[in-house]
Motif scaffolding. Structure first.
Motif, PDB file in Angstrom:
ATOM      1  N   VAL A  69      27.357  67.392  78.988  1.00 25.55           N
ATOM      2  CA  VAL A  69      28.214  68.001  79.999  1.00 25.55           C
ATOM      3  C   VAL A  69      29.224  68.916  79.310  1.00 25.55           C
ATOM      4  N   PHE A  70      29.340  70.139  79.800  1.00 27.42           N
ATOM      5  CA  PHE A  70      30.321  71.094  79.302  1.00 27.42           C
ATOM      6  C   PHE A  70      31.167  71.559  80.487  1.00 27.42           C
ATOM      7  N   GLY A  71      32.476  71.394  80.386  1.00 22.51           N
ATOM      8  CA  GLY A  71      33.323  71.776  81.507  1.00 22.51           C
ATOM      9  C   GLY A  71      34.757  71.974  81.082  1.00 22.51           C
ATOM     10  N   SER A  72      35.633  71.966  82.061  1.00 20.95           N
ATOM     11  CA  SER A  72      37.056  72.160  81.792  1.00 20.95           C
ATOM     12  C   SER A  72      37.874  71.412  82.833  1.00 20.95           C
ATOM     13  N   LEU A  73      39.111  71.131  82.461  1.00 18.50           N
ATOM     14  CA  LEU A  73      40.064  70.510  83.373  1.00 18.50           C
ATOM     15  C   LEU A  73      41.304  71.391  83.402  1.00 18.50           C
ATOM     16  N   ASP A  74      41.525  72.053  84.514  1.00 25.21           N
ATOM     17  CA  ASP A  74      42.676  72.934  84.639  1.00 25.21           C
ATOM     18  C   ASP A  74      43.967  72.125  84.751  1.00 25.21           C
ATOM     19  N   ASN A  75      45.013  72.628  84.114  1.00 22.13           N
ATOM     20  CA  ASN A  75      46.348  72.025  84.201  1.00 22.13           C
ATOM     21  C   ASN A  75      46.388  70.579  83.716  1.00 22.13           C
ATOM     22  N   CYS A  76      45.480  70.228  82.816  1.00 24.85           N
ATOM     23  CA  CYS A  76      45.480  68.895  82.201  1.00 24.85           C
ATOM     24  C   CYS A  76      45.329  69.093  80.695  1.00 24.85           C
ATOM     25  N   GLY A  77      46.413  68.920  79.958  1.00 22.81           N
ATOM     26  CA  GLY A  77      46.355  69.088  78.515  1.00 22.81           C
ATOM     27  C   GLY A  77      45.488  68.031  77.863  1.00 22.81           C
ATOM     28  N   PRO A  78      44.928  68.317  76.690  1.00 19.09           N
ATOM     29  CA  PRO A  78      43.993  67.393  76.046  1.00 19.09           C
ATOM     30  C   PRO A  78      44.606  66.055  75.660  1.00 19.09           C
ATOM     31  N   ASP A  79      45.854  66.049  75.219  1.00 20.06           N
ATOM     32  CA  ASP A  79      46.500  64.789  74.867  1.00 20.06           C
ATOM     33  C   ASP A  79      46.635  63.904  76.101  1.00 20.06           C
ATOM     34  N   LEU A  80      47.042  64.500  77.213  1.00 15.99           N
ATOM     35  CA  LEU A  80      47.150  63.773  78.477  1.00 15.99           C
ATOM     36  C   LEU A  80      45.792  63.250  78.915  1.00 15.99           C
ATOM     37  N   CYS A  81      44.764  64.090  78.828  1.00 16.30           N
ATOM     38  CA  CYS A  81      43.410  63.667  79.216  1.00 16.30           C
ATOM     39  C   CYS A  81      42.954  62.462  78.399  1.00 16.30           C
ATOM     40  N   ALA A  82      43.190  62.535  77.090  1.00 14.22           N
ATOM     41  CA  ALA A  82      42.768  61.435  76.215  1.00 14.22           C
ATOM     42  C   ALA A  82      43.511  60.151  76.549  1.00 14.22           C
ATOM     43  N   ASN A  83      44.809  60.250  76.816  1.00 11.37           N
ATOM     44  CA  ASN A  83      45.591  59.062  77.145  1.00 11.37           C
ATOM     45  C   ASN A  83      45.131  58.435  78.456  1.00 11.37           C
ATOM     46  N   VAL A  84      44.877  59.274  79.449  1.00 13.64           N
ATOM     47  CA  VAL A  84      44.392  58.770  80.737  1.00 13.64           C
ATOM     48  C   VAL A  84      43.021  58.118  80.573  1.00 13.64           C
ATOM     49  N   TYR A  85      42.156  58.756  79.802  1.00 12.36           N
ATOM     50  CA  TYR A  85      40.805  58.230  79.595  1.00 12.36           C
ATOM     51  C   TYR A  85      40.833  56.869  78.891  1.00 12.36           C
ATOM     52  N   MET A  86      41.774  56.682  77.990  1.00 13.94           N
ATOM     53  CA  MET A  86      41.846  55.443  77.220  1.00 13.94           C
ATOM     54  C   MET A  86      42.554  54.319  77.964  1.00 13.94           C
ATOM     55  N   ASP A  87      43.329  54.629  78.985  1.00 14.75           N
ATOM     56  CA  ASP A  87      44.151  53.631  79.671  1.00 14.75           C
ATOM     57  C   ASP A  87      43.309  52.867  80.689  1.00 14.75           C
ATOM     58  N   LEU A  88      42.855  51.689  80.298  1.00 14.57           N
ATOM     59  CA  LEU A  88      41.967  50.905  81.157  1.00 14.57           C
ATOM     60  C   LEU A  88      42.690  50.358  82.381  1.00 14.57           C
ATOM     61  N   VAL A  89      43.940  49.962  82.214  1.00 11.20           N
ATOM     62  CA  VAL A  89      44.700  49.430  83.345  1.00 11.20           C
ATOM     63  C   VAL A  89      44.876  50.506  84.412  1.00 11.20           C
ATOM     64  N   TYR A  90      45.211  51.698  83.983  1.00 12.12           N
ATOM     65  CA  TYR A  90      45.390  52.798  84.926  1.00 12.12           C
ATOM     66  C   TYR A  90      44.081  53.180  85.598  1.00 12.12           C
ATOM     67  N   ARG A  91      42.980  53.128  84.847  1.00 12.47           N
ATOM     68  CA  ARG A  91      41.695  53.526  85.424  1.00 12.47           C
ATOM     69  C   ARG A  91      41.316  52.643  86.607  1.00 12.47           C
ATOM     70  N   LYS A  92      41.693  51.377  86.562  1.00 15.44           N
ATOM     71  CA  LYS A  92      41.368  50.488  87.671  1.00 15.44           C
ATOM     72  C   LYS A  92      42.071  50.927  88.960  1.00 15.44           C
ATOM     73  N   GLN A  93      43.104  51.768  88.827  1.00 15.85           N
ATOM     74  CA  GLN A  93      43.795  52.266  90.008  1.00 15.85           C
ATOM     75  C   GLN A  93      43.129  53.498  90.607  1.00 15.85           C
ATOM     76  N   TRP A  94      42.582  54.366  89.740  1.00 17.26           N
ATOM     77  CA  TRP A  94      42.040  55.616  90.274  1.00 17.26           C
ATOM     78  C   TRP A  94      40.521  55.675  90.326  1.00 17.26           C
ATOM     79  N   ASP A  95      39.843  54.760  89.643  1.00 15.19           N
ATOM     80  CA  ASP A  95      38.375  54.740  89.664  1.00 15.19           C
ATOM     81  C   ASP A  95      37.912  53.660  90.636  1.00 15.19           C
ATOM     82  N   SER A  96      37.462  54.073  91.806  1.00 16.71           N
ATOM     83  CA  SER A  96      37.083  53.119  92.852  1.00 16.71           C
ATOM     84  C   SER A  96      35.826  52.332  92.518  1.00 16.71           C
ATOM     85  N   TYR A  97      35.098  52.759  91.481  1.00 25.07           N
ATOM     86  CA  TYR A  97      33.869  52.062  91.109  1.00 25.07           C
ATOM     87  C   TYR A  97      34.106  50.958  90.075  1.00 25.07           C
ATOM     88  N   ALA A  98      35.291  50.905  89.520  1.00 26.68           N
ATOM     89  CA  ALA A  98      35.595  49.903  88.486  1.00 26.68           C
ATOM     90  C   ALA A  98      36.037  48.597  89.145  1.00 26.68           C
TER      91      ALA A  98
END
Length: 231
Positions: A69-98
């Motif tokens: 997959v090749f894409g982009s995320l507008d208005n989301c800096g890479p450090d922020l993206c990495a932190n969000v991706y790594m935060d398992l507790v937070y993901r349970k809030q925004w990922d309805s499949y988890a």
């Protein structure tokens, strides 16, 4: 590989030098270089939408596809993206499949347990996998790479009615797009097991990735408020 991206000072956590890590330096190098030179020879362009290109290649052993997959995320800096991706507790809030997602010590090593909701009448799937993040400095470029792969642990038995995914791998590389957003590369293979029709697997790949990136973008925009609420 440049010397700047080679050794432990590029790893996110101090002390990794003395630990047995599941991934080699070469695997991180292979992931981030796709940001510069996508290696898609032998792959077919599966779909392109919303600025996301998805390629696939048939795995002849399983009959399933591996995806890039090749894409982009507008208005989301890479450090922020990495932190969000790594935060398992937070993901349970925004990922309805988890349904369940946590990090535990299994058999003396830290692994992640993840149960994913599947639509009725399909059974849920669960994963036990290892993950490592490295924040790299490549000739002055800051690149974030996260690798993950399934692992087997005796202390996490399979649940009745849930199918254990035993063949899973994913790599993620993120870099600034030169503005306020991020360039993203993802490579993944997932053998969900069970009797899932091929059309459903293809539909999930075609629609699920753009949907995930959209959800990820929303999660990034709310992450600061989430972190402040936990103080």
């Amino acid at each position: 590989m440049t010397s700047a991206a080679r050794w432990p000072r590029d790893r996110i956590h101090a002390g990794f030098e003395n630990m047995s890590l599941p991934f080699a330096d070469s695997e991180f190098h292979e992931a981030w270089t796709e940001l510069d030179e996508p290696r898609v020879e032998g792959w077919e362009l599966f779909t392109e939408s919303m600025g996301v290109r998805i390629y696939r290649r048939l795995d002849t052993v399983t009959g399933l596809y591996e995806y890039k997959v090749f894409g982009s995320l507008d208005n989301c800096g890479p450090d922020l993206c990495a932190n969000v991706y790594m935060d398992l507790v937070y993901r349970k809030q925004w990922d309805s499949y988890a349904k369940e997602l946590n990090e535990k010590d299994y058999d003396g090593k830290t692994s992640i347990y993840w149960e994913v909701k599947y639509p009725f009448p399909l059974s849920n799937r669960d994963y036990v996998y290892e993950r490592e993040r490295r924040d790299l400095d490549v000739n002055g470029r800051k690149i974030w790479v996260v690798l993950a792969k399934s692992t087997t642990v005796s202390t996490c038995p399979e649940k009745v009615g849930v199918i254990r995914v035993k063949d899973y791998k994913q790599s993620l590389a993120i870099e600034s797009d030169g503005s306020s957003g991020s360039k993203v590369f993802m490579n993944y293979f997932d053998n969900p097991g069970g009797m899932i029709p091929a059309w459903l697997v293809n539909w999930a790949a075609k629609n699920g990735v753009p949907s995930f990136l959209t959800d990820m973008k929303k999660a990034c925009s709310s992450y600061q408020n989430y972190c402040e609420s936990r103080k």
